[in-house]
Design an enzyme around this catalytic site. Structure first.
Site, mmCIF file in Angstrom:
data_model
loop_
_atom_site.group_PDB
_atom_site.id
_atom_site.type_symbol
_atom_site.label_atom_id
_atom_site.label_comp_id
_atom_site.label_asym_id
_atom_site.label_seq_id
_atom_site.Cartn_x
_atom_site.Cartn_y
_atom_site.Cartn_z
ATOM 1 N N LYS A 1 1.213 -0.949 -0.178
ATOM 2 C CA LYS A 1 -0.387 -0.413 -0.065
ATOM 3 C C LYS A 1 0.764 1.494 -0.121
ATOM 4 O O LYS A 1 0.606 2.285 -0.271
ATOM 5 C CB LYS A 1 -1.003 -0.082 1.146
ATOM 6 C CG LYS A 1 -2.023 -1.155 1.216
ATOM 7 C CD LYS A 1 -3.155 -0.666 2.415
ATOM 8 C CE LYS A 1 -4.156 -1.127 2.148
ATOM 9 N NZ LYS A 1 -5.240 -1.672 3.806
ATOM 10 N N LYS A 11 -5.873 -10.062 -6.781
ATOM 11 C CA LYS A 11 -7.406 -9.957 -6.261
ATOM 12 C C LYS A 11 -7.754 -9.260 -6.244
ATOM 13 O O LYS A 11 -7.574 -8.362 -6.483
ATOM 14 C CB LYS A 11 -6.121 -10.162 -4.487
ATOM 15 C CG LYS A 11 -6.525 -8.478 -3.740
ATOM 16 C CD LYS A 11 -7.200 -9.163 -2.383
ATOM 17 C CE LYS A 11 -6.678 -8.146 -1.895
ATOM 18 N NZ LYS A 11 -7.123 -8.055 -0.128
ATOM 19 N N LYS A 54 -11.285 -3.269 -3.301
ATOM 20 C CA LYS A 54 -12.638 -2.339 -4.053
ATOM 21 C C LYS A 54 -11.402 -1.276 -4.512
ATOM 22 O O LYS A 54 -11.759 0.194 -5.193
ATOM 23 C CB LYS A 54 -12.965 -1.672 -2.645
ATOM 24 C CG LYS A 54 -13.186 -2.456 -1.236
ATOM 25 C CD LYS A 54 -14.123 -2.120 -0.241
ATOM 26 C CE LYS A 54 -13.905 -3.183 0.592
ATOM 27 N NZ LYS A 54 -13.164 -2.877 1.490
HETATM 28 P P1 TYM Z 1 -11.243 -5.487 4.259
HETATM 29 O O1 TYM Z 1 -12.299 -4.317 4.148
HETATM 30 O O2 TYM Z 1 -10.186 -5.486 2.331
HETATM 31 O O3 TYM Z 1 -11.571 -6.229 3.595
HETATM 32 C C1 TYM Z 1 -13.281 -7.727 4.352
HETATM 33 C C2 TYM Z 1 -12.168 -8.933 4.459
HETATM 34 O O4 TYM Z 1 -12.724 -9.306 2.792
HETATM 35 C C3 TYM Z 1 -12.091 -10.271 2.660
HETATM 36 N N1 TYM Z 1 -11.410 -10.534 1.192
HETATM 37 C C4 TYM Z 1 -11.691 -11.495 0.893
HETATM 38 N N2 TYM Z 1 -11.726 -12.914 0.472
HETATM 39 C C5 TYM Z 1 -11.552 -13.306 -0.669
HETATM 40 N N3 TYM Z 1 -11.182 -12.667 -2.139
HETATM 41 C C6 TYM Z 1 -11.126 -11.489 -2.203
HETATM 42 N N4 TYM Z 1 -10.159 -10.674 -2.896
HETATM 43 C C7 TYM Z 1 -10.793 -10.455 -0.727
HETATM 44 N N5 TYM Z 1 -10.935 -9.025 -0.690
HETATM 45 C C8 TYM Z 1 -11.261 -9.124 0.535
HETATM 46 C C9 TYM Z 1 -10.985 -9.949 3.586
HETATM 47 O O5 TYM Z 1 -9.802 -10.416 3.944
HETATM 48 C C10 TYM Z 1 -11.684 -9.138 4.894
HETATM 49 O O6 TYM Z 1 -11.773 -10.530 5.676
HETATM 50 N N6 TYM Z 1 -7.912 -5.828 7.718
HETATM 51 C C11 TYM Z 1 -8.999 -5.339 7.376
HETATM 52 C C12 TYM Z 1 -10.739 -5.189 8.338
HETATM 53 C C13 TYM Z 1 -10.266 -5.169 9.671
HETATM 54 C C14 TYM Z 1 -10.364 -6.278 10.174
HETATM 55 C C15 TYM Z 1 -9.650 -6.147 11.599
HETATM 56 C C16 TYM Z 1 -10.714 -7.765 10.187
HETATM 57 C C17 TYM Z 1 -9.902 -4.153 10.626
HETATM 58 N N7 TYM Z 1 -9.867 -5.048 11.717
HETATM 59 C C18 TYM Z 1 -10.424 -7.551 13.123
HETATM 60 C C19 TYM Z 1 -10.579 -8.985 11.226
HETATM 61 C C20 TYM Z 1 -10.334 -8.833 12.393
HETATM 62 C C21 TYM Z 1 -9.255 -5.701 5.663
HETATM 63 O O7 TYM Z 1 -8.809 -4.177 5.334
HETATM 64 O O8 TYM Z 1 -10.856 -5.507 5.513
#
Ligand code: TYM
Length: 338
Positions: free
Chosen positions: A115, A196, A199
């Site tokens: 990032k 992957k 968003k």
């Molecule tokens: P975020 O917002 O990027 O994504 C949310 C969830 O979606 C999953 N994900 C995917 N799974 C499969 N294929 C993909 N292409 C894909 N893109 C996203 C992510 O693995 C995630 O589970 N850091 C985290 C948010 C967070 C969090 C937490 C998660 C903040 N605090 C505590 C767990 C526990 C994030 O950026 O998710």
């Protein structure tokens, strides 16, 4: 005595459109566990601002994300669903955990490296992102963290931070376990199956992925454009050139809950990748139709969304208070009243 339910914590960033990767990798696991576990799910706006966000868009994205979680089948009567910044204990614990986390643990995180390369100016918050994530998880007695594959390193770091704190100040935190689905843990971009689905790419490249609110025609069109290979074999294969086909088959498998054999049988009479792409597109449209209908109803009822947010945040605040007090006591903070 009935066994106590496991506590599940997970989070999602309100940064742009939720997509099929979020749904398959994470959200559908949360829905599946809500009857057997106590689910705490957080829309992590404090994480979102580690990269600049337009204020009006951030506000809208928080509401939209919450609406989509409810529309996906999460039941606000069974789970806590709240906005991270409504519960200030997240920030407070993050500061405390900062003070036990060596900076080298953060600079070597691959997500930070990736990032920060795309930013002109990298905020301290971006480096600190995984510590806030650790605080989210450790504020509760979290047993399980259902996430996609890309979050594995963050959960491992959370365990390391908790372990270090426990070593320095005595057993305070439970060590959480990641739960990563066997099918669909990393859904890839339809325009580029080596990257992957994300968003941030979807914002500028609409044929990169499927937004959960995309119209049926757009879904079919995006699937028809999906990058595959120059062959014609519809197989689950780890060969690099089959990454596009494998991604389409995994999406289909995850949404239909079929075995690999059943999936291949469904496409046994396909005439090339064209039929595969349309078949996958139709499965996505069918799966998302009820979600999209529910979303339209929920989004129209702003009073309902507000009441879910308020009730959940109140409960979350009460739960965190005890944990935070125990952490402060363990570290030797002088209590206001002793
Ligand atoms: P975020 O917002 O990027 O994504 C949310 C969830 O979606 C999953 N994900 C995917 N799974 C499969 N294929 C993909 N292409 C894909 N893109 C996203 C992510 O693995 C995630 O589970 N850091 C985290 C948010 C967070 C969090 C937490 C998660 C903040 N605090 C505590 C767990 C526990 C994030 O950026 O998710």
């Amino acid at each position: 005595m009935a066994p106590t339910k496991s506590t599940v914590f997970s989070g999602i960033q309100p940064t742009g459109e939720l997509h099929l990767g979020n749904y398959i990798g994470a959200i559908r696991q949360w829905v599946a566990s809500q009857d057997d576990c106590f689910n705490i799910l957080c829309v992590v706006d404090l994480h979102a601002i580690t990269i600049h966000q337009d204020p009006a868009q951030l506000r809208d994205a928080c509401r939209k994300t919450l609406g989509l979680l409810l529309a996906s089948g999460l039941d606000a009567g069974k789970c806590l669903l709240y906005i991270q910044s409504h519960v200030t204990a997240h920030s407070e614990l993050a500061w405390i955990l900062n003070c036990v986390t060596p900076v080298g643990w953060l600079t070597r995180m691959t997500q930070f490296k990736d990032k920060s390369q795309t930013q002109e100016s990298v905020s301290t918050g971006l480096l600190d992102y995984p510590v806030l994530q650790a605080a989210d998880i450790l504020l509760f007695d979290t047993d399980l963290v259902p996430v996609g594959e890309d979050q594995r390193a963050h959960i491992e770091l959370t365990r390391d931070i908790a372990g270090r704190f426990n070593q320095l100040y005595g057993e305070t935190f439970r060590l959480p376990k990641p739960v990563i689905p066997t099918v669909g843990a990393r859904i890839m971009g339809l325009d580029d199956p080596t990257n992957k689905m994300s968003k941030s790419i979807l914002k500028d490249t609409p044929h990169h992925g499927i937004g959960l609110l995309d119209a049926p025609e757009k879904i079919i069109k995006t699937c028809k454009r999906a990058v595959t290979d120059s062959g014609s074999e519809i197989i689950f294969s780890d060969a690099p050139e089959k990454a596009g086909v494998r991604n389409l088959l995994s999406i289909y498998q995850a949404l239909t809950a079929k075995t690999e054999e059943e999936v291949l049988a469904d496409f046994a009479s396909a005439r090339g990748y064209g039929d595969l792409k349309v078949g996958v597109g139709e499965a996505i449209v069918d799966h998302l139709r009820p979600l999209q209908e529910r979303y339209r109803e929920i989004a129209a009822d702003t009073g309902y969304l507000d009441s879910v947010l308020h009730r959940s945040a109140e409960k979350a605040r009460a739960l965190c208070e005890t944990r935070l007090a125990a952490v402060k006591e363990a570290m030797g903070f002088l209590a206001e009243r002793s």
